[in-house]
Write an enzyme that holds these catalytic residues in place. Structure first.
Site, PDB file in Angstrom:
ATOM      1  N   TYR A 195       0.834  -1.121  -0.014  1.00  0.00           N
ATOM      2  CA  TYR A 195       0.074   0.068   0.016  1.00  0.00           C
ATOM      3  C   TYR A 195       0.713   1.238  -0.132  1.00  0.00           C
ATOM      4  O   TYR A 195       0.554   2.194  -0.832  1.00  0.00           O
ATOM      5  CB  TYR A 195      -0.623  -0.110   1.217  1.00  0.00           C
ATOM      6  CG  TYR A 195      -1.836   1.124   1.301  1.00  0.00           C
ATOM      7  CD1 TYR A 195      -3.082   0.983   0.784  1.00  0.00           C
ATOM      8  CD2 TYR A 195      -1.721   2.299   1.848  1.00  0.00           C
ATOM      9  CE1 TYR A 195      -4.259   1.809   0.678  1.00  0.00           C
ATOM     10  CE2 TYR A 195      -2.633   3.269   1.780  1.00  0.00           C
ATOM     11  CZ  TYR A 195      -3.985   3.063   1.166  1.00  0.00           C
ATOM     12  OH  TYR A 195      -4.842   4.084   1.249  1.00  0.00           O
ATOM     13  N   PHE A 216      -7.721  19.261 -25.332  1.00  0.00           N
ATOM     14  CA  PHE A 216      -8.571  17.833 -25.448  1.00  0.00           C
ATOM     15  C   PHE A 216      -9.823  17.874 -24.644  1.00  0.00           C
ATOM     16  O   PHE A 216      -9.892  18.567 -23.641  1.00  0.00           O
ATOM     17  CB  PHE A 216      -7.487  16.651 -24.889  1.00  0.00           C
ATOM     18  CG  PHE A 216      -8.515  15.286 -25.016  1.00  0.00           C
ATOM     19  CD1 PHE A 216      -8.737  14.928 -26.342  1.00  0.00           C
ATOM     20  CD2 PHE A 216      -8.890  14.632 -23.912  1.00  0.00           C
ATOM     21  CE1 PHE A 216      -9.213  13.784 -26.643  1.00  0.00           C
ATOM     22  CE2 PHE A 216      -9.514  13.519 -24.195  1.00  0.00           C
ATOM     23  CZ  PHE A 216      -9.807  13.187 -25.591  1.00  0.00           C
ATOM     24  N   ASP A 217     -10.943  17.504 -25.020  1.00  0.00           N
ATOM     25  CA  ASP A 217     -12.405  17.317 -24.525  1.00  0.00           C
ATOM     26  C   ASP A 217     -12.257  17.256 -23.153  1.00  0.00           C
ATOM     27  O   ASP A 217     -12.886  18.051 -22.223  1.00  0.00           O
ATOM     28  CB  ASP A 217     -13.152  16.276 -24.906  1.00  0.00           C
ATOM     29  CG  ASP A 217     -12.918  15.727 -26.010  1.00  0.00           C
ATOM     30  OD1 ASP A 217     -11.993  15.967 -26.783  1.00  0.00           O
ATOM     31  OD2 ASP A 217     -13.893  14.403 -26.288  1.00  0.00           O
ATOM     32  N   ASP A 258       0.407  19.263 -21.832  1.00  0.00           N
ATOM     33  CA  ASP A 258      -0.303  17.800 -21.937  1.00  0.00           C
ATOM     34  C   ASP A 258       0.209  16.882 -22.593  1.00  0.00           C
ATOM     35  O   ASP A 258       0.113  17.012 -23.725  1.00  0.00           O
ATOM     36  CB  ASP A 258      -1.889  18.187 -22.555  1.00  0.00           C
ATOM     37  CG  ASP A 258      -2.843  17.052 -22.496  1.00  0.00           C
ATOM     38  OD1 ASP A 258      -2.384  15.890 -22.484  1.00  0.00           O
ATOM     39  OD2 ASP A 258      -4.101  17.199 -22.689  1.00  0.00           O
ATOM     40  N   ALA A 307       0.373  13.464 -23.348  1.00  0.00           N
ATOM     41  CA  ALA A 307      -0.052  12.212 -23.613  1.00  0.00           C
ATOM     42  C   ALA A 307       0.794  11.389 -24.685  1.00  0.00           C
ATOM     43  O   ALA A 307       0.893  10.264 -24.746  1.00  0.00           O
ATOM     44  CB  ALA A 307      -1.617  12.090 -24.030  1.00  0.00           C
ATOM     45  N   LYS A 336      -1.411   6.453 -23.563  1.00  0.00           N
ATOM     46  CA  LYS A 336      -0.850   6.466 -24.917  1.00  0.00           C
ATOM     47  C   LYS A 336       0.628   6.173 -24.849  1.00  0.00           C
ATOM     48  O   LYS A 336       1.134   4.989 -25.255  1.00  0.00           O
ATOM     49  CB  LYS A 336      -0.994   8.035 -25.365  1.00  0.00           C
ATOM     50  CG  LYS A 336      -2.689   8.139 -25.870  1.00  0.00           C
ATOM     51  CD  LYS A 336      -3.358   8.627 -24.745  1.00  0.00           C
ATOM     52  CE  LYS A 336      -4.679   9.079 -24.856  1.00  0.00           C
ATOM     53  NZ  LYS A 336      -5.391   9.400 -23.753  1.00  0.00           N
ATOM     54  N   HIS A 358     -21.956  12.249 -27.247  1.00  0.00           N
ATOM     55  CA  HIS A 358     -21.479  11.460 -28.027  1.00  0.00           C
ATOM     56  C   HIS A 358     -21.220  10.022 -27.799  1.00  0.00           C
ATOM     57  O   HIS A 358     -21.429   8.838 -28.507  1.00  0.00           O
ATOM     58  CB  HIS A 358     -20.368  11.924 -29.070  1.00  0.00           C
ATOM     59  CG  HIS A 358     -18.890  12.140 -28.108  1.00  0.00           C
ATOM     60  ND1 HIS A 358     -19.107  13.294 -27.313  1.00  0.00           N
ATOM     61  CD2 HIS A 358     -17.926  11.369 -28.300  1.00  0.00           C
ATOM     62  CE1 HIS A 358     -17.869  13.055 -26.600  1.00  0.00           C
ATOM     63  NE2 HIS A 358     -17.101  12.141 -27.105  1.00  0.00           N
TER      64      HIS A 358
HETATM   65  N1  F0G Z   1      -5.202  14.839 -23.014  1.00  0.00           N
HETATM   66  C1  F0G Z   1      -5.160  14.239 -24.329  1.00  0.00           C
HETATM   67  C2  F0G Z   1      -4.293  15.191 -25.345  1.00  0.00           C
HETATM   68  C3  F0G Z   1      -5.923  13.165 -24.555  1.00  0.00           C
HETATM   69  O1  F0G Z   1      -5.759  12.596 -26.113  1.00  0.00           O
HETATM   70  C4  F0G Z   1      -6.447  12.245 -23.599  1.00  0.00           C
HETATM   71  C5  F0G Z   1      -7.191  11.063 -24.064  1.00  0.00           C
HETATM   72  C6  F0G Z   1      -6.443  13.170 -22.326  1.00  0.00           C
HETATM   73  C7  F0G Z   1      -5.931  14.083 -22.037  1.00  0.00           C
HETATM   74  C8  F0G Z   1      -7.409  12.461 -21.277  1.00  0.00           C
HETATM   75  O2  F0G Z   1      -6.795  11.172 -20.803  1.00  0.00           O
HETATM   76  O3  F0G Z   1      -8.241   9.205 -21.514  1.00  0.00           O
HETATM   77  O4  F0G Z   1      -6.187   8.763 -19.785  1.00  0.00           O
HETATM   78  O5  F0G Z   1      -8.165  10.212 -19.099  1.00  0.00           O
HETATM   79  N2  F0G Z   1      -7.448  10.781 -25.052  1.00  0.00           N
HETATM   80  C9  F0G Z   1      -8.145   9.640 -25.562  1.00  0.00           C
HETATM   81  C10 F0G Z   1      -8.566   9.646 -27.038  1.00  0.00           C
HETATM   82  C11 F0G Z   1      -9.486   9.343 -24.886  1.00  0.00           C
HETATM   83  O6  F0G Z   1      -9.061   8.855 -27.552  1.00  0.00           O
HETATM   84  O7  F0G Z   1      -7.941  10.616 -27.780  1.00  0.00           O
HETATM   85  P1  F0G Z   1      -7.469   9.824 -20.366  1.00  0.00           P
END
Ligand code: F0G
Length: 470
Positions: free
Chosen positions: A72, A124-125, A215, A217, A258, A450
């Site tokens: 833990y 990103f969304d 960011d 990823a 990713k 979506h």
């Molecule tokens: N930032 C970027 C640039 C991303 O592409 C994603 C996720 C996230 C943050 C959020 O990360 O999913 O680990 O919580 N992108 C995926 C996509 C879901 O399909 O592009 P997460």
């Protein structure tokens, strides 16, 4: 046209795929209410919905899973990931979390006050969502080249630095909580950000004393694009390019699903601001769990520590960017318009160009991904007007700047023959484009529709007679 760069690995474990007929797929998509997120994966042949968490781990990572420490507190796997992150990014502090949006949920409230702006090349969304949850406003200032799929520009992910500085002057530096550089720029088509642009944005951030967050990823894919395309970097190693990129920022949030080449994980990195990191740790405990595991099992931490290094391997990155370029070139040769140059993790088909007869409110991107599923059993997703929630004030359908259909390539999963099948499928869809019809939403939730909305095909002929179509 690009040659396919052969895989720098061989296959040790296989996972069977389901082969279906068009009739079976017609039934499946109807049952899923024409929403690809509602399709059971067993009905999909090649799954290109996302490159997130869909990667194949290496034999060494699976070995890591077995030797991981599940304590833990203070697990050896925690120290391993901590030291890995320190080594690769040269940041003093790191916090593991369960995925990218968990990192955003923790870091953004530490940076943003209500009413402030978050300015990004493109949010990103989920990042946009977390900025909104802080009652702050997200603003995207990507270079204009990003919005034209045909303009050839090596770094379509870049921030428009002039607009950034004008925006800061107009709103006042005290009203900008954070500048966010998304690398690669997912929403613009997996497009890279140049080192020069990172440097210029960092200079602006420093001048106005605004925190710069990455960011991160797809940081390794971005580093490889810099090596391939930016002068002065051809002879630099990927780890060295990565260190330089991160040296310009103050902190990062990373979805490790990713370029961490794992199935679950995320990281918050803080370069040297101890006060900020103390706040991060304080929020981690109630949201994610104790600081030495942060929402992950020891085996996830272990696999991630290994995956981050594997992602920096130049032979892997050459193959990775090469295979997406190969797919992009095949599509272009077959007359399918895509965001070009091809990005790092996906091909983005320009659905507005393929389906000019389908108006934005009948969702050309969604129509294209549905037909790609029916035609070849491949699953992509709409990145266009369908993905936008209705205007919160008027309830009206918003029009996206671009109507794209995204087909992501998971890491180390599909082979050249799969890519050929994807290309053939999308070329057939383009060849029958005139016969395709749009879709209308029959049910939707209040936010992020979506994922769960239900749709039905539009009977275009009737609408046409009623004069409802443009
Ligand atoms: N930032 C970027 C640039 C991303 O592409 C994603 C996720 C996230 C943050 C959020 O990360 O999913 O680990 O919580 N992108 C995926 C996509 C879901 O399909 O592009 P997460």
């Amino acid at each position: 046209m690009s040659n396919y760069i052969a895989e720098p690995f061989r296959i040790k474990m296989v996972e069977p795929l389901s082969i279906t007929t068009r009739a079976q797929r017609e039934e499946a998509i109807k049952l899923a209410n024409y929403n690809l997120f509602s399709l059971p994966s067993k009905d999909v042949y090649i799954d290109l919905l996302t490159d997130s968490g869909t990667n194949a781990m290496s034999d060494m990572q699976w070995a890591g899973v077995m030797v991981a420490d599940e304590s833990y507190a203070g697990a050896s796997s925690y120290y391993k990931i901590r030291d890995t992150v320190r080594d690769i990014f040269q940041y003093r502090y790191m916090q593991p979390v369960h995925q990218g949006r968990a990192a955003e949920k923790i870091l953004y409230p530490c940076l943003l006050k209500a009413g402030q702006y978050s300015v990004s090349n493109m949010h990103f969304d989920t990042t946009r969502g977390h900025v909104g949850l802080c009652k702050a406003k997200p603003v995207d200032l990507v270079v204009p080249e990003a919005h034209d799929t045909e303009t050839v520009y090596p770094f379509k992910g870049n921030m428009d630095v002039e607009r950034l500085e004008n925006f800061i002057r107009e709103k006042g530096a005290e009203n900008i909580g954070v500048i966010v550089m998304t690398i690669t720029n997912n929403t613009a088509g997996g497009q890279p950000v140049s080192m020069a642009n990172m440097r210029e944005v960092a200079a602006v951030a420093k001048k106005y004393q605004i925190v710069l967050n990455i960011d991160a990823a797809r940081f390794a894919e971005n580093a490889m694009f810099i090596k391939e395309r930016e002068s002065g970097y051809a002879d630099r190693s990927i780890i060295d390019i990565t260190r330089e990129m991160f040296s310009y920022a103050d902190c990062f949030t990373m979805s490790a699903k990713k370029d961490g080449i794992v199935n679950m994980g995320g990281i918050i990195g803080v370069k040297e601001n101890q006060e900020l990191f103390t706040k991060v740790q304080a929020l981690t405990v109630p949201f994610e769990g104790f600081i030495t595991y942060g929402g992950l099992a020891g085996r996830d931490l272990e696999a991630l520590a290994l995956g981050l290094y594997e992602a920096l391997d130049e032979n892997y990155l050459k193959y990775r960017l090469g295979l997406i370029r190969y797919l992009g070139d095949k599509l272009r040769a077959g007359g399918v318009p895509i965001q070009y140059p091809t990005g790092g993790h996906a091909v983005f088909v320009d659905a507005r160009k393929v389906l000019p007869h389908i108006p934005y409110y009948e969702f050309p991107g969604q129509a294209l991904v549905i037909e790609a599923y029916l035609e070849g059993g491949i699953r992509g997703c709409d990145i266009g007007s369908y993905m936008l929630d209705p205007d919160p004030e008027t309830g009206k359908q918003l029009q996206a700047e671009m109507e794209l259909a995204r087909f992501c390539i998971p890491r180390r999963v599909y082979t050249q023959a799969h890519l050929d099948h994807i290309a053939d499928t999308l070329i057939s869809v383009k060849d029958k484009a005139e016969t395709l019809k749009g879709y209308r939403i029959v049910w939707q939730p209040e936010v992020l529709r979506h994922f769960t909305a239900q749709l039905e095909p539009v009977n275009s002929d009737i609408l046409f007679q009623e004069g409802a179509r443009k």
